[in-house]
Each structure stands twice: as C-alpha cells, then as structure tokens.
Design an enzyme around this catalytic site. Sequence first.
Site, short mmCIF file in Angstrom:
data_model
loop_
_atom_site.label_atom_id
_atom_site.label_comp_id
_atom_site.label_asym_id
_atom_site.label_seq_id
_atom_site.Cartn_x
_atom_site.Cartn_y
_atom_site.Cartn_z
N ASN A 186 -35.84 48.91 -94.67
CA ASN A 186 -34.66 49.64 -95.15
C ASN A 186 -34.48 49.36 -96.62
OD1 ASN A 186 -32.15 51.14 -94.97
ND2 ASN A 186 -31.10 49.16 -95.14
N LEU A 244 -27.91 51.05 -86.16
CA LEU A 244 -28.79 51.08 -84.99
C LEU A 244 -28.45 49.91 -84.06
CD1 LEU A 244 -32.01 51.86 -87.03
CD2 LEU A 244 -30.88 53.44 -85.44
N ASN A 283 -35.36 59.02 -101.72
CA ASN A 283 -36.29 57.91 -101.50
C ASN A 283 -37.44 58.34 -100.58
OD1 ASN A 283 -35.48 55.22 -102.75
ND2 ASN A 283 -33.52 55.93 -101.94
N HIS A 319 -31.50 49.09 -99.45
CA HIS A 319 -30.05 48.93 -99.55
C HIS A 319 -29.69 48.80 -101.03
CE1 HIS A 319 -25.99 47.66 -98.48
NE2 HIS A 319 -26.11 46.68 -99.35
N GLY A 355 -32.51 62.49 -99.14
CA GLY A 355 -33.84 61.95 -98.94
C GLY A 355 -34.66 61.76 -100.20
C1 GRF Z 1 -29.24 55.58 -102.05
O1 GRF Z 1 -28.18 54.97 -102.76
C2 GRF Z 1 -29.95 54.51 -101.26
O2 GRF Z 1 -29.87 53.25 -101.87
C3 GRF Z 1 -29.20 54.48 -99.98
O3 GRF Z 1 -28.89 55.84 -99.70
C4 GRF Z 1 -28.64 56.50 -100.96
C5 GRF Z 1 -29.26 57.89 -100.97
O4 GRF Z 1 -30.63 57.75 -100.78
N1 GRF Z 1 -29.99 53.88 -98.96
P1 GRF Z 1 -31.59 59.07 -100.64
O5 GRF Z 1 -31.44 59.87 -101.91
O6 GRF Z 1 -31.08 59.86 -99.44
O7 GRF Z 1 -32.96 58.50 -100.45
#
Ligand code: GRF
Length: 194
Positions: A106, A92, A13, A108, A11
């Site tokens: 989202n 989903l 992000n 990506h 998590g």
């Molecule tokens: C990242 O590479 C992101 O681009 C993808 O999931 C990976 C881990 O993201 N969506 P996070 O550290 O769990 O936010």
Amino acid sequence: KRVAILISGGGSNMLRLIESMTGDHPARPVLVASNDPSAAGLAHAAALDVPTAAVDHRDFPRDRAGFESALLEPLLAAQPDIICLAGFMRILTDGFVRRFQGRMLNIHPSLLPKYPGLDTHARAIAAGDAEAGATVHLVTPELDAGPILGQTRVPILPGDTPETLAARVLVQEHRLYPAVLRHFAKGQGEAVLL
Ligand code: GRF
C-alpha cells in the site's frame, strides 16, 4: 510476477505502476479492480489493455465480508502474485489481509509511522513539521502499520496548504511506488529511500 492493483478513484499511482512494468521488469499487470464502478482509473487501465473489474461496496451496506467475497472473485481469477493498493480507500478485514499478507503493498501519503489514517497533509502542516512524504509498506491487519518498503520525503514550504503539499508529495509517490514494486518483484528486501 502477476500484479493486481486496487483503486478507488483517479488511479494516478496505478497508471505509473502499469507504465513501469515493461521490458525486463519481472512483473506484469494482470488486473485493476475498484470498489467504485465510476472510478476514472478503470477507463485508463482499460485503455492500456489491462483487464478491469469493479465491485460497488455500496451494494453491500454494513456487509464488509460480503463486499470482499465479491471482490475476491475477479481477484483470485487473475491469480496475482502481488497486490498493490493504490489510492484504495476501503478498510480491508483481517481475514482478507491475512490471505495476501506478505505480498500486498500500500502507498500512504505520510512518513509512517507518523500520521496513519486520513488528512495526513493537514496534520503535518498543523504540527509544524518541516517535512512530509509518502510510504510504501506491506499491508498488515493494523491500518497503515506494516513493514516499510520505501519512503520519499518532501519539504513543507511556508504557505503550504494540504492541496499544495499533496500535489508535491504525489509527484514523488509516482517515483517511489514503481521503484519499490520493482525491488519487491525482484525479491530484493532492502528499503527504497528516495
Ligand atoms: C494519493 O494521495 C495517495 O497517496 C493515496 O491516494 C491518493 C490518490 O492516489 N493513497 P491515486 O491518484 O488514486 O493513485
């Protein structure tokens, strides 16, 4: 605006999104939910006083609809205006997506429309691309294919491995997603290009 964030793992992000929703920001985090009760991000969200929920998708083998109806319970209770998928690794159903279409985002890790799906960095390196990056888009039933809200580009360097490239992209993801969410929450449509 009330923002719910769905995660599957660390998590990183999600954390940057929560940290960005302060002061005059028009949005606030109201829930972090995961398909994995052991997701490390859940503890980080709780430490930031954001309510959390976990629905283990392994409790619903071959029953995607059952998993989603269980996930909908805490999700709808949080009454989100916006849903952010952030490292959420479950596909989903169309029905779930349609319920939130137009307000579910989202991130990506590729320059969509190139490389939807998995292993994006290895594919970009194998293709000999000069650049890679990440895209924030609106979620539609087609995987990784909705309207693009923002993108960030990084160079692919000689000797890059998928891991070194992913690390370089992730730093930019952490700038892009908060910027796109702020724009989106303000109702500003133009794309964010970092
Ligand atoms: C990242 O590479 C992101 O681009 C993808 O999931 C990976 C881990 O993201 N969506 P996070 O550290 O769990 O936010």
